[in-house]
Enzyme design. Structure first.
Site, PDB file in Angstrom:
ATOM      1  N   LYS A   1       0.859  -1.179   0.000  1.00  0.00           N
ATOM      2  CA  LYS A   1       0.000   0.000   0.000  1.00  0.00           C
ATOM      3  C   LYS A   1       0.902   1.237   0.000  1.00  0.00           C
ATOM      4  O   LYS A   1       1.934   1.249   0.694  1.00  0.00           O
ATOM      5  CB  LYS A   1      -0.875  -0.038   1.265  1.00  0.00           C
TER       6      LYS A   1
ATOM      7  N   SER B   1      -9.704   1.471   3.199  1.00  0.00           N
ATOM      8  CA  SER B   1      -8.885   2.280   2.320  1.00  0.00           C
ATOM      9  C   SER B   1      -7.840   1.483   1.529  1.00  0.00           C
ATOM     10  O   SER B   1      -7.349   1.965   0.519  1.00  0.00           O
ATOM     11  CB  SER B   1      -8.154   3.348   3.137  1.00  0.00           C
TER      12      SER B   1
ATOM     13  N   SER C   1      -9.690  -0.826   7.432  1.00  0.00           N
ATOM     14  CA  SER C   1      -9.110  -0.639   6.091  1.00  0.00           C
ATOM     15  C   SER C   1      -8.379  -1.849   5.518  1.00  0.00           C
ATOM     16  O   SER C   1      -7.999  -1.830   4.348  1.00  0.00           O
ATOM     17  CB  SER C   1      -8.176   0.563   6.083  1.00  0.00           C
TER      18      SER C   1
END
Lengths: 96, 485
Positions: free
Chosen positions: B78, B153, B177
């Site tokens: 990420k 997210s 997330s």
């Protein structure tokens, strides 16, 4: 209304943000919706709740020996600055 | 079999027996990314050259007999994890061009374990969102239905694993997330206990809630990844100095006699009927494995969302004060004085959701409101934490749906922040209490969208989560379907 436009403008200044009129209108309405939702917390009796949790794991201070270890060179640390000169970051004049 | 379909466990064997070279695996993954990522948009930066160079080094090491836990395993990160010499943006305009001078501790650990960093994945800006739509690079799409969101997210990481564009990925979880996108993309997502994995080099959102964890195709792979990621780090004073168990050792152990807590507050109203029936199926499977389901109560559940949306924005407003156009990231060209420079840079650099949370956080911490909001929320947080402590006296793990319903359409909730926030309603309590949680795929809707089951355990009991989900996975009642992409 939990929060009016004047107060949103004050919070924007504290946050170092600025908004146009339309955006200000939208933010005021959205922040009101969110703050109204928060009101449900007033139903919880917390008078006798101690301590408040600001971090989940109860922990003591994390001390370590004061030993010098390698760190970034000033050149590496300054490489991402939008305006660096020598060993410094240049900023607009603050003191008149 | 195509190499990109492999799990870490399968690849490890083929690497160890020298049946496959790391370079071959990386080539296969890069080909897969080239084929599908124009549709999915899981990646914002594919590191083709450095990944091939790393694979060559790994192959050279393997030739000398040096085989590590993740030798040759292509892993996606990420874009919230700092990578030395590689742009790291949190998918925000304000960090465009930021090249970290160091690696996050998890990145160091992955490299030491032989993993190959294949690319950086898309995310909601500064991890604030539940749909990966607030990224300055544009939205990621759900591999099971390209008109829908992958969750967020960490949506890019979840979609990359689901679409076989990597073997595993790293995400971060502040209010769900990792687990929410894992559920919506049909993969395994683990949020470890607060303090289990170092946060050094993880760009901060809400420091008392943030935790790094893996996305994988199987529970066994999740155990392998956690064994590599977990551990004390002197660079993160909130990381905890406890021994790291061999998590893989808990796989295959039975769960006979285990008590599975079913919190009644998570099963009333608002849950989609297909989600409910998938969860009923999970309960039946666990009972067939010798566990029993017990009714439990987490009485302060209905307050979790309100507490979270006070605490997380409060911490975020403080953490994001550092983006001022001075030290790194973007700076506007025209300004009248220093304050104007701050305001203009921040107003142009941050997206709407980030601004909304900075404003909310600043408000709840501001003079006159601190007691009513932040202090109140912190006290209710103690009660939420206490709920879990009480529950784990009567059950081994807790089972809930990960999300109230399957993936929603792109654009469906972007104009209504409150509706977007409600999609995290089952995952937020975990972060407030600091406990670990895992989401595993457990079914599909009639239209073929994945459904996730969430298991929660007490602090530092990740092994229990892996044991119970491995037992569920091995029972074979859930048959995984690949996305048609």
């Amino acid at each position: 209304m939990k929060i009016g436009k004047a107060e949103v403008a004050h919070i924007a200044n504290l946050s170092r943000l600025e908004f146009g009129d339309a955006e200000m209108e939208l933010f005021t309405s959205q922040l009101n919706d969110i703050l109204l939702y928060m009101e449900k917390l007033s139903a919880v009796d917390t008078a006798s709740v101690m301590p408040a949790t600001t971090q989940e794991m109860a922990r003591h201070n994390a001390f370590r020996e004061d030993v010098v270890a390698p760190s970034l060179s000033s050149e590496e640390a300054l490489r991402n600055a939008p305006d660096a000169t020598g060993d410094c970051i240049r900023v607009p004049k603050v003191v008149e | 079999m195509e190499l990109h379909f492999l799990t870490i466990g399968e690849l490890r064997e083929k690497i160890a027996t020298r049946e496959i070279a790391a370079t071959t695996v990386v080539r296969s993954i890069l080909k897969r990314i080239a084929e599908v990522d124009t549709q999915v948009h899981a990646y914002i930066n594919v590191l083709s050259e450095s990944a091939m160079a790393e694979a060559e080094l790994i192959d050279a090491a393997i030739a000398k007999g040096i085989i590590k836990p993740l030798s040759g395993v292509p892993i996606a990160l990420k874009d919230i994890c700092c990578t030395k010499g590689i742009e790291t943006t949190c998918c925000s305009r304000i960090l465009r061009g930021f090249i970290p001078p160091y690696d996050a501790t998890v990145v160091e650990k992955l490299r030491e374990a032989g993993a190959i960093i294949i690319g950086k994945t898309n995310m909601d800006e500064f991890a604030m969102g539940s749909s990966t739509e607030t990224s300055c690079f544009g939205a990621t799409r759900n591999p099971y239905d390209l008109t829908r969101i992958p969750g967020g997210s960490s949506g890019g990481s979840a979609a990359a694993v689901a679409a076989d564009e990597c073997l595993a990925a790293i995400g971060s979880d502040t209010g769900g997330s990792i687990r929410q996108p894992a559920a919506l993309c049909g993969v395994v997502g683990l949020k470890p206990t607060y303090g289990r994995v170092s946060r050094f080099g993880l760009i901060a959102f809400a420091s008392s809630l943030d935790q790094i964890g893996p996305f994988t195709k199987t529970v066994a792979d999740s155990a392998l990844m956690l064994s590599v990621l977990a551990g004390y780090d002197a660079k993160d004073s909130t990381s905890v100095n406890l021994p790291v168990p061999d998590y893989s050792a808990f796989l295959g152990r039975d769960i006979r006699g285990w008590r599975i807590g079913i919190p009644r507050e998570y099963f009333i109203g608002g849950i989609d009927t297909e989600t409910q029936s998938a969860l009923d199926g999970v309960m039946r499977t666990l009972q067939a494995c010798g566990a029993s389901c017990v009714d439990i109560s987490l009485p302060h559940t209905e307050y979790c969302l309100a507490v979270y949306y006070i605490v997380a924005p409060a911490e975020a407003s403080s953490n994001l004060a550092r983006y001022d156009g001075i030290k790194y990231g973007m700076r506007v060209e025209k300004f009248s004085d220093l304050k104007d420079l701050y305001k203009k840079t921040r107003s142009q650099g941050f997206g709407s959701e980030v601004k909304r949370r900075i404003m909310l956080g600043t408000y709840v911490l501001s003079s006159g409101y601190y007691d009513a909001y932040y202090k109140k929320a912190s006290r209710v947080r103690t009660l939420i934490k206490q709920d879990f402590a009480d529950a784990f006296r009567v059950c081994d793990v807790i089972l809930t749906p990960t999300t109230p319903s399957a993936a929603f359409k792109i654009g469906e909730k972007t104009n209504d922040p409150m509706q977007m926030y409600l999609s995290d309603i089952f995952t937020i309590s975990t972060n407030l209490a600091g406990i670990p949680g895992i989401s595993v795929p457990c079914g599909y809707t009639a239209s073929g969208l994945p459904i996730g089951a969430q298991f929660l355990a007490g602090h530092f009991e990740e092994a229990k989560l892996l044991q119970v989900t491995a037992a569920y996975e091995q029972a074979g009642t859930f048959i995984k379907r690949r996305p048609k992409i």
